[in-house]
Design a protein around this motif. Structure first.
Motif, PDB file in Angstrom:
ATOM      1  N   PRO A 182      66.543 -11.563  -3.449  1.00 49.09           N
ATOM      2  CA  PRO A 182      65.477 -12.141  -2.625  1.00 49.09           C
ATOM      3  C   PRO A 182      65.962 -12.432  -1.212  1.00 49.09           C
ATOM      4  O   PRO A 182      67.143 -12.744  -0.988  1.00 49.09           O
ATOM      5  CB  PRO A 182      65.132 -13.438  -3.376  1.00 49.09           C
ATOM      6  CG  PRO A 182      65.576 -13.197  -4.789  1.00 49.09           C
ATOM      7  CD  PRO A 182      66.805 -12.340  -4.667  1.00 49.09           C
ATOM      8  N   VAL A 190      55.784 -14.686  -6.669  1.00 48.21           N
ATOM      9  CA  VAL A 190      56.420 -14.314  -5.406  1.00 48.21           C
ATOM     10  C   VAL A 190      56.636 -12.808  -5.468  1.00 48.21           C
ATOM     11  O   VAL A 190      57.329 -12.306  -6.352  1.00 48.21           O
ATOM     12  CB  VAL A 190      57.766 -15.043  -5.204  1.00 48.21           C
ATOM     13  CG1 VAL A 190      58.450 -14.552  -3.926  1.00 48.21           C
ATOM     14  CG2 VAL A 190      57.551 -16.551  -5.161  1.00 48.21           C
ATOM     15  N   THR A 202      57.943  -9.037  -4.865  1.00 44.98           N
ATOM     16  CA  THR A 202      59.232  -8.411  -4.566  1.00 44.98           C
ATOM     17  C   THR A 202      59.025  -6.899  -4.441  1.00 44.98           C
ATOM     18  O   THR A 202      58.015  -6.359  -4.895  1.00 44.98           O
ATOM     19  CB  THR A 202      60.272  -8.694  -5.664  1.00 44.98           C
ATOM     20  OG1 THR A 202      59.804  -8.161  -6.914  1.00 44.98           O
ATOM     21  CG2 THR A 202      60.510 -10.194  -5.825  1.00 44.98           C
ATOM     22  N   GLN A 219      61.690 -15.417   0.406  1.00 49.48           N
ATOM     23  CA  GLN A 219      61.397 -15.382  -1.024  1.00 49.48           C
ATOM     24  C   GLN A 219      62.102 -16.514  -1.768  1.00 49.48           C
ATOM     25  O   GLN A 219      61.522 -17.130  -2.671  1.00 49.48           O
ATOM     26  CB  GLN A 219      61.786 -14.017  -1.595  1.00 49.48           C
ATOM     27  CG  GLN A 219      60.859 -12.900  -1.143  1.00 49.48           C
ATOM     28  CD  GLN A 219      61.418 -11.518  -1.384  1.00 49.48           C
ATOM     29  OE1 GLN A 219      62.641 -11.296  -1.333  1.00 49.48           O
ATOM     30  NE2 GLN A 219      60.549 -10.555  -1.655  1.00 49.48           N
TER      31      GLN A 219
END
Length: 272
Positions: free
Chosen positions: A174, A136, A138, A178
């Motif tokens: 997040p 994921v 970031t 996310q």
């Protein structure tokens, strides 16, 4: 006789070689693929079926080892110790050069960067049968206090029915999308330095929202930062000093109460 054997190989390859992954309760699931036979270095421990072996190497690097002998190293810098072994998978983040190497050994089958072109990010979904590795993206703070969108990644390892997350060099909480992409994390490695990544209060908020069964602190530099983190987590989490660098976890031995497992980093050396 030979023809009969060939026919069996043709019609039943999955039966002979498939190595199924126990489904996790992450939101991202994949069908098992044909397994691979992996060489198991003698100095690394055997891992029981439906278990995962975790070893805190240093800084933000962990060895994650499966029952089938898959070796994965997080935030790989090129050095894990004096034990000569080649990981099957390494993940890297480029917020700082202590979290990646520009020259991973070309013998490593899967070297996964947590970033792509500037601001674009990257998507990984590596299915090795026994293990699914995904990420994921970031954001990170850039060199001149700007923001590089999708410059790092949180990597998730789905294996033995577990979801294991490595937060990497996380610079922000997040967002909703996310969190949704991460799904449920049973085990999470979290940077708790309190400044280079997230401040302690924000990191604690993130971990309380994730509600992982096991939190493993990393990237703490000093006992003071670690103690501050542990103090801030008291009341909501139990704290266990493991007393070494390693931990074996399974879906069936997760603690009933959220627990911080404190590992002490140690390189993977030949003489142990």
């Amino acid at each position: 006789m030979i023809r009969s054997v060939l026919l069996l190989l043709l019609f039943f390859p999955a039966t002979l070689w498939a190595q199924d992954r126990t489904p996790s309760h992450c939101i991202a699931l994949a069908q098992a693929t044909d397994g691979i036979d992996y060489v198991v270095p003698a100095s690394l421990p055997e891992v029981a079926r439906e278990n995962v072996y975790l070893h805190y190497i240093n800084h933000a690097s962990f060895l994650i080892r499966s029952h089938g002998g898959l070796n994965m190293v997080t935030d790989f810098t090129g050095f894990t110790g004096t034990l000569p072994f080649t990981p099957d998978v390494v993940t890297m983040n480029h917020a700082h050069d202590t979290h990646w190497t520009a020259f991973p050994d070309p013998a490593i089958p899967h070297a996964l960067q947590g970033w792509g072109e500037f601001g674009v990010g990257i998507t990984h979904r590596l299915d090795l049968g026994e293990v699914l590795v995904r990420n994921v993206s970031t954001d990170i703070r850039s060199q001149f206090s700007g923001i590089e969108k999708k410059g790092n990644s949180i990597f998730v390892f789905e294996m033995a029915g577990l979801c294991i997350g490595h937060l990497g060099h996380l610079h922000h909480a997040p967002d909703a999308a996310q969190y949704a992409a991460l799904g449920r994390l049973d085990v999470v490695m979290a940077p708790v330095d309190g400044g280079y990544t997230l401040d302690q209060a924000t990191m604690i908020t993130v971990l309380k929202r994730l509600k992982s069964s096991i939190v493993i602190p990393m990237h703490w530099f000093s006992g003071f930062a670690l103690d501050d983190f542990l103090t801030g987590m008291q009341g909501d989490f139990s704290v266990v000093e493991v007393g070494g660098p390693s931990l074996t976890v399974s879906l069936h031995n997760l603690p009933s109460r959220p627990t911080i497992m404190v590992l002490r980093p140690e390189y993977i050396n030949v003489a142990r």
